[in-house]
Scaffold this motif. Structure first.
Motif, PDB file in Angstrom:
ATOM      1  N   THR A 227       0.889  -1.200  -0.113  1.00  0.00           N
ATOM      2  CA  THR A 227      -0.050   0.126   0.087  1.00  0.00           C
ATOM      3  C   THR A 227       0.806   1.177  -0.051  1.00  0.00           C
ATOM      4  OG1 THR A 227      -1.756  -1.028   1.187  1.00  0.00           O
ATOM      5  CG2 THR A 227      -1.736   1.239   1.273  1.00  0.00           C
ATOM      6  N   PHE A 228       2.015   1.267   0.714  1.00  0.00           N
ATOM      7  CA  PHE A 228       2.796   2.170   0.911  1.00  0.00           C
ATOM      8  C   PHE A 228       3.477   2.666  -0.476  1.00  0.00           C
ATOM      9  CE2 PHE A 228       7.206   4.207   1.867  1.00  0.00           C
ATOM     10  CZ  PHE A 228       6.836   5.111   2.544  1.00  0.00           C
ATOM     11  N   ALA A 229       3.818   1.542  -1.103  1.00  0.00           N
ATOM     12  CA  ALA A 229       4.534   1.430  -2.328  1.00  0.00           C
ATOM     13  C   ALA A 229       3.414   1.995  -3.449  1.00  0.00           C
ATOM     14  CB  ALA A 229       5.118   0.220  -2.744  1.00  0.00           C
TER      15      ALA A 229
ATOM     16  N   GLU B 134      12.262  15.052  -1.588  1.00  0.00           N
ATOM     17  CA  GLU B 134      11.059  14.944  -2.199  1.00  0.00           C
ATOM     18  C   GLU B 134      10.453  13.621  -2.091  1.00  0.00           C
ATOM     19  OE1 GLU B 134      12.096  18.624  -5.366  1.00  0.00           O
ATOM     20  OE2 GLU B 134      11.042  16.672  -6.043  1.00  0.00           O
ATOM     21  N   THR B 135      11.317  12.678  -2.016  1.00  0.00           N
ATOM     22  CA  THR B 135      10.749  11.379  -1.994  1.00  0.00           C
ATOM     23  C   THR B 135      10.158  10.895  -0.633  1.00  0.00           C
ATOM     24  OG1 THR B 135      12.958  10.391  -1.509  1.00  0.00           O
ATOM     25  CG2 THR B 135      12.433  10.615  -3.929  1.00  0.00           C
ATOM     26  N   THR B 136      10.359  11.623   0.052  1.00  0.00           N
ATOM     27  CA  THR B 136       9.884  11.358   1.615  1.00  0.00           C
ATOM     28  C   THR B 136       8.364  11.906   1.826  1.00  0.00           C
ATOM     29  OG1 THR B 136      10.693  13.305   2.660  1.00  0.00           O
ATOM     30  CG2 THR B 136      11.994  11.381   2.499  1.00  0.00           C
ATOM     31  N   ALA B 137       7.540  12.283   0.750  1.00  0.00           N
ATOM     32  CA  ALA B 137       6.445  12.985   0.906  1.00  0.00           C
ATOM     33  C   ALA B 137       5.350  11.970   1.524  1.00  0.00           C
ATOM     34  CB  ALA B 137       6.048  13.281  -0.355  1.00  0.00           C
ATOM     35  N   THR B 138       5.491  10.735   1.199  1.00  0.00           N
ATOM     36  CA  THR B 138       4.557   9.705   1.550  1.00  0.00           C
ATOM     37  C   THR B 138       4.893   9.139   3.000  1.00  0.00           C
ATOM     38  OG1 THR B 138       5.550   7.843   0.386  1.00  0.00           O
ATOM     39  CG2 THR B 138       3.468   9.028  -0.557  1.00  0.00           C
ATOM     40  N   ALA B 139       6.342   9.292   3.277  1.00  0.00           N
ATOM     41  CA  ALA B 139       6.741   8.680   4.493  1.00  0.00           C
ATOM     42  C   ALA B 139       6.667   9.808   5.629  1.00  0.00           C
ATOM     43  CB  ALA B 139       8.350   8.376   4.451  1.00  0.00           C
TER      44      ALA B 139
ATOM     45  N   GLU C 128      -2.743   8.256   5.537  1.00  0.00           N
ATOM     46  CA  GLU C 128      -2.097   8.016   4.206  1.00  0.00           C
ATOM     47  C   GLU C 128      -0.745   7.217   4.401  1.00  0.00           C
ATOM     48  OE1 GLU C 128      -1.764  11.565   2.302  1.00  0.00           O
ATOM     49  OE2 GLU C 128      -3.774  12.095   2.515  1.00  0.00           O
ATOM     50  N   ASN C 129      -0.515   7.017   5.614  1.00  0.00           N
ATOM     51  CA  ASN C 129       0.967   6.403   5.644  1.00  0.00           C
ATOM     52  C   ASN C 129       0.787   5.100   6.464  1.00  0.00           C
ATOM     53  OD1 ASN C 129       3.620   5.614   6.525  1.00  0.00           O
ATOM     54  ND2 ASN C 129       4.103   7.746   7.063  1.00  0.00           N
ATOM     55  N   PRO C 130       1.000   4.122   5.537  1.00  0.00           N
ATOM     56  CA  PRO C 130       0.620   2.613   6.206  1.00  0.00           C
ATOM     57  C   PRO C 130       1.643   2.238   7.482  1.00  0.00           C
ATOM     58  CG  PRO C 130       1.839   2.414   3.766  1.00  0.00           C
ATOM     59  CD  PRO C 130       1.420   3.839   4.371  1.00  0.00           C
ATOM     60  N   PHE C 131       2.915   2.900   7.518  1.00  0.00           N
ATOM     61  CA  PHE C 131       3.853   2.640   8.595  1.00  0.00           C
ATOM     62  C   PHE C 131       3.449   3.037   9.926  1.00  0.00           C
ATOM     63  CE2 PHE C 131       7.491   2.454   5.166  1.00  0.00           C
ATOM     64  CZ  PHE C 131       7.234   0.893   5.230  1.00  0.00           C
TER      65      PHE C 131
ATOM     66  N   PHE D  61      17.590  -3.861  10.652  1.00  0.00           N
ATOM     67  CA  PHE D  61      17.156  -2.780  11.675  1.00  0.00           C
ATOM     68  C   PHE D  61      15.681  -3.139  11.956  1.00  0.00           C
ATOM     69  CE2 PHE D  61      20.645  -1.155   9.369  1.00  0.00           C
ATOM     70  CZ  PHE D  61      21.323  -0.618  10.080  1.00  0.00           C
ATOM     71  N   ASP D  62      15.310  -2.990  13.396  1.00  0.00           N
ATOM     72  CA  ASP D  62      13.864  -3.013  13.660  1.00  0.00           C
ATOM     73  C   ASP D  62      13.728  -1.374  13.831  1.00  0.00           C
ATOM     74  OD1 ASP D  62      12.790  -5.509  14.107  1.00  0.00           O
ATOM     75  OD2 ASP D  62      14.506  -5.643  15.890  1.00  0.00           O
ATOM     76  N   LEU D  63      12.415  -1.048  13.191  1.00  0.00           N
ATOM     77  CA  LEU D  63      11.928   0.273  13.110  1.00  0.00           C
ATOM     78  C   LEU D  63      10.630   0.337  13.896  1.00  0.00           C
ATOM     79  CD1 LEU D  63      12.808   1.587   9.712  1.00  0.00           C
ATOM     80  CD2 LEU D  63      14.319   1.585  11.641  1.00  0.00           C
ATOM     81  N   SER D  64      10.482   1.519  14.844  1.00  0.00           N
ATOM     82  CA  SER D  64       9.077   1.649  15.451  1.00  0.00           C
ATOM     83  C   SER D  64       8.823   2.940  14.957  1.00  0.00           C
ATOM     84  CB  SER D  64       9.075   1.827  16.801  1.00  0.00           C
ATOM     85  OG  SER D  64       9.563   0.389  17.353  1.00  0.00           O
ATOM     86  N   PHE D  65       7.533   3.204  14.280  1.00  0.00           N
ATOM     87  CA  PHE D  65       6.895   4.523  13.851  1.00  0.00           C
ATOM     88  C   PHE D  65       5.837   5.065  14.846  1.00  0.00           C
ATOM     89  CE2 PHE D  65       8.524   2.051  10.248  1.00  0.00           C
ATOM     90  CZ  PHE D  65       9.073   2.965   9.449  1.00  0.00           C
ATOM     91  N   ASP D  66       5.762   6.205  14.849  1.00  0.00           N
ATOM     92  CA  ASP D  66       4.820   6.912  15.703  1.00  0.00           C
ATOM     93  C   ASP D  66       3.524   7.143  14.927  1.00  0.00           C
ATOM     94  OD1 ASP D  66       5.140   9.165  13.800  1.00  0.00           O
ATOM     95  OD2 ASP D  66       5.931  10.414  15.390  1.00  0.00           O
ATOM     96  N   GLY D  67       2.682   7.526  15.318  1.00  0.00           N
ATOM     97  CA  GLY D  67       1.272   7.723  14.551  1.00  0.00           C
ATOM     98  C   GLY D  67       1.276   8.519  13.499  1.00  0.00           C
ATOM     99  N   GLU D  68       2.279   9.418  13.419  1.00  0.00           N
ATOM    100  CA  GLU D  68       2.460  10.212  11.913  1.00  0.00           C
ATOM    101  C   GLU D  68       3.386   9.298  10.957  1.00  0.00           C
ATOM    102  OE1 GLU D  68       3.298  14.347  12.937  1.00  0.00           O
ATOM    103  OE2 GLU D  68       1.637  14.399  14.434  1.00  0.00           O
ATOM    104  N   GLY D  69       4.008   8.488  11.269  1.00  0.00           N
ATOM    105  CA  GLY D  69       4.686   7.656  10.231  1.00  0.00           C
ATOM    106  C   GLY D  69       6.357   8.054  10.356  1.00  0.00           C
ATOM    107  N   ARG D  70       6.636   8.883  11.424  1.00  0.00           N
ATOM    108  CA  ARG D  70       8.207   9.074  11.722  1.00  0.00           C
ATOM    109  C   ARG D  70       8.798   7.840  12.659  1.00  0.00           C
ATOM    110  NH1 ARG D  70       6.391  14.905  14.033  1.00  0.00           N
ATOM    111  NH2 ARG D  70       5.620  13.097  15.416  1.00  0.00           N
TER     112      ARG D  70
END
Length: 175
Positions: A14-16, A41-46, A52-55, A156-165
């Motif tokens: 979905t993110f892709a 510019e490629t980070t717009a969806t991230a 809109e951010n599946p992560f 790497f294990d990544l944890s994301f907040d509610g905004e996708g950061r």
């Protein structure tokens, strides 16, 4: 466990798809598609809203091909991967994903915990598998200095907040 991999894969696809729409300019303007001129510019969806951010609000296991600082923020180019226990040697086996790398942004206060081989093995009094806290700037430096083969094999294990950061990065120990 199978269901969680299925949902993680679905979120990545979905993110892709959203990323492809954003990068190709589909969805509303009469102008032609604009190619990104910088990694920012490629980070717009991230960095888009959670809807809109599946992560957003998830944990992901990834490999990375690079890290950099830009505009006071740390960014990583990542793609999903899989980690499996190697019972023969009691270590992790990292199975890299396929497809495009996606840029994610670390929150300014994101925690970075590194193990061997990312941090090196010259920290006296600690085991290589013990995650040690480091700054985002040091993380970028260490990752950039790694031999490309070592970097490609690191997970790497990544944890994301509610905004996708990204709010937490932890490298996977590999002797």
């Amino acid at each position: 466990m199978h269901a969680s991999r299925h949902w993680a894969t679905l979120r990545l696809l979905t993110f892709a798809a959203f990323g492809a729409l954003a990068l190709t300019g589909c969805g509303g303007t009469a102008e032609g598609p604009a190619a990104p001129s910088s990694p920012a510019e490629t980070t717009a969806t991230a960095t888009a809203p959670a809807a809109e951010n599946p992560f957003a609000g998830t944990k992901q296991f990834v490999t990375t091909d690079r890290a950099w600082a830009e505009g006071g923020l740390t960014r990583l180019s990542v793609r999903s991967a899989e980690k499996k226990v190697n019972t023969q040697f009691d270590t992790w086996e990292i199975v890299p994903g396929t497809g495009e790398f996606v840029t994610v942004t670390l929150a300014k206060d994101a925690r970075v915990l590194l193990t061997v081989p990312i941090r090196g093995d010259d920290t006296p009094g600690t085991s290589g598998g013990e995650p040690l806290s480091t700054s985002q700037a040091e993380f970028v430096t260490l990752l950039t200095q790694l031999d490309p083969r070592t970097r490609e094999g690191a997970g790497f294990d990544l944890s994301f907040d509610g905004e996708g950061r990204v709010i937490k990065v932890q490298s996977l120990y590999k002797p």
